[in-house]
Design a protein around this motif. Structure first.
Motif, PDB file in Angstrom:
ATOM      1  N   UNK A   4       0.686 -14.441   0.270  1.00  0.00           N
ATOM      2  CA  UNK A   4       0.775 -15.008   1.613  1.00  0.00           C
ATOM      3  C   UNK A   4      -0.264 -14.334   2.487  1.00  0.00           C
ATOM      4  N   UNK A   5       0.189 -13.758   3.593  1.00  0.00           N
ATOM      5  CA  UNK A   5      -0.727 -13.048   4.489  1.00  0.00           C
ATOM      6  C   UNK A   5      -0.876 -11.581   4.097  1.00  0.00           C
ATOM      7  N   UNK A   6      -0.082 -11.135   3.122  1.00  0.00           N
ATOM      8  CA  UNK A   6      -0.116  -9.727   2.716  1.00  0.00           C
ATOM      9  C   UNK A   6      -1.108  -9.506   1.588  1.00  0.00           C
ATOM     10  N   UNK A  13       0.800  -1.225   0.000  1.00  0.00           N
ATOM     11  CA  UNK A  13       0.000   0.000   0.000  1.00  0.00           C
ATOM     12  C   UNK A  13       0.834   1.278   0.000  1.00  0.00           C
ATOM     13  N   UNK A  14       1.888   1.410   0.816  1.00  0.00           N
ATOM     14  CA  UNK A  14       2.652   2.659   0.783  1.00  0.00           C
ATOM     15  C   UNK A  14       3.250   2.953  -0.599  1.00  0.00           C
TER      16      UNK A  14
END
Length: 57
Positions: free
Chosen positions: A28-30, A3-4
């Motif tokens: 993955x978890x992102x 996001x950044x």
């Protein structure tokens, strides 16, 4: 991209990016943004002011 980086890429804040309802992908978890989706969003924005004719290539 995270996001950044995605927010920086299209020139908005992270909080604004999250309100745009752009698709994200799972890594993955992102959750990451696809540059092609960011480009498509930016390409669909209207121009501000006069637009010069682009030469035909």
């Amino acid at each position: 991209m995270p996001a950044p980086a995605a927010a920086h890429y299209i020139g908005v804040s992270e909080s604004t990016l999250r309100t745009l309802n752009l698709p994200r992908r799972k890594l993955g978890a992102k959750r990451v943004y696809d540059r092609a989706d960011l480009d498509a969003y930016a390409d669909a924005l209207p121009y501000d002011g006069a637009v010069e004719e682009l030469p035909e290539w």
